[in-house]
Design a protein around this motif. Sequence first.
Motif, short mmCIF file in Angstrom:
data_model
loop_
_atom_site.label_atom_id
_atom_site.label_comp_id
_atom_site.label_asym_id
_atom_site.label_seq_id
_atom_site.Cartn_x
_atom_site.Cartn_y
_atom_site.Cartn_z
N GLU A 72 0.84 -1.21 0.00
CA GLU A 72 0.00 0.00 0.00
C GLU A 72 0.88 1.26 0.00
N ASP A 73 1.94 1.24 0.82
CA ASP A 73 2.89 2.38 0.84
C ASP A 73 3.45 2.60 -0.56
N ILE A 74 3.89 1.50 -1.18
CA ILE A 74 4.57 1.58 -2.46
C ILE A 74 3.64 2.07 -3.56
N LEU A 75 2.40 1.57 -3.54
CA LEU A 75 1.49 1.85 -4.66
C LEU A 75 0.98 3.29 -4.67
N LYS A 76 1.16 4.01 -3.56
CA LYS A 76 0.75 5.42 -3.61
C LYS A 76 1.87 6.33 -4.14
N LEU A 77 3.06 5.80 -4.28
CA LEU A 77 4.20 6.63 -4.71
C LEU A 77 4.30 6.74 -6.22
N ARG A 78 4.66 7.95 -6.67
CA ARG A 78 4.90 8.19 -8.10
C ARG A 78 6.26 8.86 -8.26
N SER A 79 6.90 8.62 -9.41
CA SER A 79 8.19 9.25 -9.70
C SER A 79 8.10 10.75 -9.45
N GLY A 80 9.09 11.26 -8.73
CA GLY A 80 9.11 12.70 -8.42
C GLY A 80 8.62 13.00 -7.02
N ASP A 81 7.91 12.06 -6.40
CA ASP A 81 7.45 12.29 -5.03
C ASP A 81 8.65 12.32 -4.08
N ILE A 82 8.50 13.13 -3.03
CA ILE A 82 9.54 13.19 -1.99
C ILE A 82 9.12 12.22 -0.88
N VAL A 83 10.04 11.38 -0.44
CA VAL A 83 9.71 10.41 0.61
C VAL A 83 10.73 10.52 1.74
N TYR A 84 10.22 10.72 2.95
CA TYR A 84 11.09 10.71 4.13
C TYR A 84 10.90 9.38 4.83
N ILE A 85 12.00 8.64 4.97
CA ILE A 85 11.92 7.31 5.57
C ILE A 85 12.34 7.36 7.04
N THR A 86 11.55 6.71 7.86
CA THR A 86 11.88 6.57 9.28
C THR A 86 11.83 5.09 9.64
N GLY A 87 12.76 4.68 10.50
CA GLY A 87 12.76 3.28 10.95
C GLY A 87 14.08 2.60 10.66
N THR A 88 14.01 1.26 10.58
CA THR A 88 15.22 0.46 10.36
C THR A 88 15.39 0.18 8.87
N ILE A 89 16.57 0.45 8.37
CA ILE A 89 16.91 0.10 6.98
C ILE A 89 18.25 -0.63 7.00
N GLU A 111 20.43 -20.77 2.09
CA GLU A 111 20.49 -20.18 3.43
C GLU A 111 19.55 -18.98 3.52
N SER A 112 19.24 -18.59 4.76
CA SER A 112 18.38 -17.41 4.91
C SER A 112 19.26 -16.16 4.93
N LEU A 113 18.62 -15.01 4.69
CA LEU A 113 19.37 -13.75 4.63
C LEU A 113 19.58 -13.19 6.05
N PRO A 114 20.63 -12.39 6.21
CA PRO A 114 20.93 -11.89 7.57
C PRO A 114 19.97 -10.81 8.09
N PHE A 115 18.94 -10.46 7.29
CA PHE A 115 17.94 -9.50 7.77
C PHE A 115 16.59 -9.86 7.16
N PRO A 116 15.50 -9.44 7.80
CA PRO A 116 14.18 -9.78 7.25
C PRO A 116 13.93 -8.97 5.98
N VAL A 117 13.89 -9.66 4.84
CA VAL A 117 13.85 -8.94 3.55
C VAL A 117 12.45 -8.42 3.23
N LYS A 118 11.42 -9.06 3.80
CA LYS A 118 10.03 -8.65 3.49
C LYS A 118 9.75 -7.25 4.04
N GLY A 119 9.37 -6.36 3.11
CA GLY A 119 9.05 -4.99 3.54
C GLY A 119 10.27 -4.12 3.78
N SER A 120 11.47 -4.66 3.45
CA SER A 120 12.69 -3.94 3.82
C SER A 120 13.10 -2.87 2.82
N VAL A 121 14.04 -2.06 3.28
CA VAL A 121 14.66 -1.01 2.45
C VAL A 121 16.16 -1.24 2.50
#
Lengths: 279, 179
Positions: free
Chosen positions: B13-30, B49-59
């Motif tokens: 839902e977060d991703i689908l509201k974004l369009r090229s040119g939009d400004i996005v401020y990210i907060t949280g763990t990346i 093997e599994s990845l060293p961080f949870p990839v789902k929803g990640s940045v």
Amino acid sequence: MRVISTDEIYSKMKQVILDAGVNLPEDVEMALKKAYESEESDTGKEILGQLLENAKLARKERLPLCQDCGVGVFFVEIGDQVKIEGEHISDCLTKAMVDAYREGYFRKSLCDPFTRKNTGDNTPPMIHYDLVKGDVLKVYFMAKGGGSENMSRCTMLTPASGWEGIKDFVVRRVAESGPNPCPPIIVGVGIGGTFDYAPILAKKALFRPVFDKHPDPEIAKKEEELLTEINKLGIGPMGLGGKTTALAVKINVKPCHIASLPLAVNIQCHSARYKEVVF
Amino acid sequence: MSTYKLTTPLTDEDILKLRSGDIVYITGTIYTGRDAAHKRLIEALARGESLPFPVKGSVIYYVGPTPPPPGRPIGSAGPTTSYRMDPFAPTLYKLGLKATIGKGKRSEEVKKALQEYKGVYLGATGGAGALLSQRIKAAKVIAYEDLGPEAIRELVVEDFPTVVINDAYGNELYKQPNL
């Protein structure tokens, strides 16, 4: 013979390298300010504003201007009337760079080309020597970032290509690089020499201050012409549009073989960290 | 052009509201990752093997920061050029990666992956490493420590400024140069 000790070279160069990483040269900052004032694209202006703010913050907090603290590139001109006393000058310059990168908390960015294992101390620096006449030692230092270096190219044109061929190659190179090398860029162009020499000419051209004019008026005109063509591309700061794609074009020329027209384009990002030291 | 404040992990839902040119401020763990780390991530997946961080929803932020000076969580930390991670990015988007932050152009394969798996590619200002580091509040190495600046770090960011370069609809902010 004039005697210069490597102790003196070491302490001066370490200071210069430490400073280069955090203190954007005045001419580059001035060029960014001028671009900020004249840029018509809002996004372009916003980016240039951020770069000026970044330069101010880096200087004040002694934080590296860019996380890519670069490869250490040295061009050394040793006068034939100079005797260097102490250790080998390459060891001295390497030590100055290593200590500066450690003490300045700079990133160490060199690795083995195959294993990609980091050498751990930013070694080796790339050192070029020229033996010149006189009793002066000149050391030019540059912290060269990888992103803009990756967009640089060398080619062997035919003599028939001429200036039009050169212009086409340089402008296309900048166009194809687009946002990748962190525009606004400075473009070093080496024309002539041999296959190995053209890129050296291009890199040396990047040591000229942003606002200096080439002493040969014909070449100065060509630099202007290229700068105008490049800035018509509309790539703009960080590739987000605008008229500031390049801050300057610097051409360095040397005669070449009658069969050849070697050409090298060395791209420098806006974080142009360079310094000339005269001993 | 809109401005959004998003908190990680990101959703479709977060991703689908974004369009090229939009400004996005990210907060949280990346997470940080660049050339060598990406190669290892993909090799780990190939070995099952599994990845060293949870990839789902990640940045993932394409950055190799400078070492932290005393009293700071991190040194300078601006984006590196993204195309070098193009061979690895589609696999990660397929696994649920939602955004990458870098600078410069992406390949057609990456742009296709953004549409197929609902992802975005965000740009940060290259060469503004000192300035951007102010938005990073904490950093710790979570994998591949031997890679030094290329190790994977978990960053806690606050209002990290980015612009949408490629959205999930095939749009791109970079224009073709006027040749």
